[in-house]
Design a protein around this motif. Sequence first.
Motif, PDB file in Angstrom:
ATOM      1  N   THR A 266       0.856  -1.194   0.000  1.00 11.46           N
ATOM      2  CA  THR A 266       0.000   0.000   0.000  1.00 11.46           C
ATOM      3  C   THR A 266       0.891   1.243   0.000  1.00 11.46           C
ATOM      4  O   THR A 266       2.065   1.174   0.424  1.00 11.46           O
ATOM      5  CB  THR A 266      -0.884   0.043   1.258  1.00 11.46           C
ATOM      6  N   PRO A 267       0.348   2.384  -0.445  1.00 15.62           N
ATOM      7  CA  PRO A 267       1.135   3.632  -0.353  1.00 15.62           C
ATOM      8  C   PRO A 267       1.591   3.899   1.084  1.00 15.62           C
ATOM      9  O   PRO A 267       2.676   4.423   1.311  1.00 15.62           O
ATOM     10  CB  PRO A 267       0.156   4.704  -0.841  1.00 15.62           C
ATOM     11  N   GLU A 268       0.781   3.476   2.055  1.00 18.55           N
ATOM     12  CA  GLU A 268       1.163   3.707   3.454  1.00 18.55           C
ATOM     13  C   GLU A 268       2.360   2.852   3.851  1.00 18.55           C
ATOM     14  O   GLU A 268       3.199   3.271   4.653  1.00 18.55           O
ATOM     15  CB  GLU A 268      -0.038   3.423   4.388  1.00 18.55           C
ATOM     16  N   ASN A 269       2.449   1.619   3.294  1.00 14.73           N
ATOM     17  CA  ASN A 269       3.642   0.790   3.554  1.00 14.73           C
ATOM     18  C   ASN A 269       4.890   1.535   3.096  1.00 14.73           C
ATOM     19  O   ASN A 269       5.925   1.508   3.760  1.00 14.73           O
ATOM     20  CB  ASN A 269       3.599  -0.532   2.773  1.00 14.73           C
ATOM     21  N   GLN A 271       5.245   4.828   2.701  1.00 17.30           N
ATOM     22  CA  GLN A 271       5.453   5.982   3.600  1.00 17.30           C
ATOM     23  C   GLN A 271       6.120   5.544   4.907  1.00 17.30           C
ATOM     24  O   GLN A 271       7.110   6.143   5.338  1.00 17.30           O
ATOM     25  CB  GLN A 271       4.104   6.646   3.898  1.00 17.30           C
ATOM     26  N   GLU A 272       5.603   4.475   5.502  1.00 14.89           N
ATOM     27  CA  GLU A 272       6.127   4.019   6.804  1.00 14.89           C
ATOM     28  C   GLU A 272       7.597   3.595   6.712  1.00 14.89           C
ATOM     29  O   GLU A 272       8.362   3.769   7.644  1.00 14.89           O
ATOM     30  CB  GLU A 272       5.314   2.806   7.304  1.00 14.89           C
TER      31      GLU A 272
END
Length: 320
Positions: A266-269, A271-272
């Motif tokens: 995911t885009p959040e993966n 980012q993190e």
Amino acid sequence: MPEQLRYDGRVVVVTGAGAGLGRTYALLFASRGASVVVNDLGSNRHGDGSSTASADAVVQEIRQNGGKAVANYDSVLNGANIIKTAIEAFGRVDVVVNNAGILRDTSFMKMTDAQWDAIHDVHLKGSMKTTQAAWPYFIKQKYGRVIFTSSNSGLYGNFGQSNYSAAKLGLVGLANTLAIEGAKKNVYTNVLVPTAGSRLTEDILPPDLHDQLKPDLIAPVVFWLCHESCAENGSIIETALGWAGKCHLVRSSGCVLRQNLSANVTPENVQENWSKVIDMTSAKRLNSIQEATGELLGFIENLQSENSSSNKVDQVLTNN
Ligand code: NAI
């Protein structure tokens, strides 16, 4: 004292040898026994116009010093004619130093197709055409040396030089592949990143520095890289002021962005994990495309083992 490095019996083509860096290369090669093709279109620094005067002057200087040289006035885009001059005058070709260059600086916002194409033609296509014309001779005789001239503008970027930067880094890509294609036949290709006082840099560099950055200090590095006893291949060598060093690309150890092979990213993966992606503390050089692909296969194996360990956990949970 080591034995003097010589080029007796060797034929060296230097493009853009009527002035600046190319002139000093031609003079040094000739002074150590090489027969030299002094190529120069005799254009201005933007690539406009042509003249035989600069190539003729360098040929005359070499001959006055007892050396062997002929002039060629073609644009490097007509590389076949330049190599033909070498074959007709001296019967062979051993070294091609792709040095001819021009500038058409402007901000990217204002860059025209003509400014883009002029730079790519001289630097990238011209180097390709001249080298390609010499390549069959190199492969057949199992000996050849090629220099492509890149720039810090290509390696690091420079305001107003998007055309030049792109062409100059394009030469690094070209050299990477020619180094592989020529290796087994003793045909070695390297990239030079010089900084020197010349008409290209006279209004860019501060006058004090411009005067110190003598092209003469760069010529011996080119001379060594092209010598038959030099085994360097596929390298980027930066040099100026009597200093030289090697550059290469490095890659961070990076970070896997998902838990296992069946998981998505995911885009959040991203980012993190971004700080791990760009952490260069254990950056390393990958030496080949095979090594890069091998590392990718390693990631798959790691993810597969993550998969099987999570499957085992699932199984244990299901069995209980
Ligand atoms: P220069 O302007 O003194 O010499 C370049 C020569 O190439 C000129 O004599 C010119 O007539 C010739 N030339 C231009 N277009 C040609 C063409 N189509 N066919 C044949 N000859 C042509 O420049 P300089 O500084 O000696 O540059 C030599 C090379 O080094 C260039 O490729 C340049 O981009 C590169 N370079 C120079 C740096 C410096 O600090 N001077 C920095 C980084 C790269």
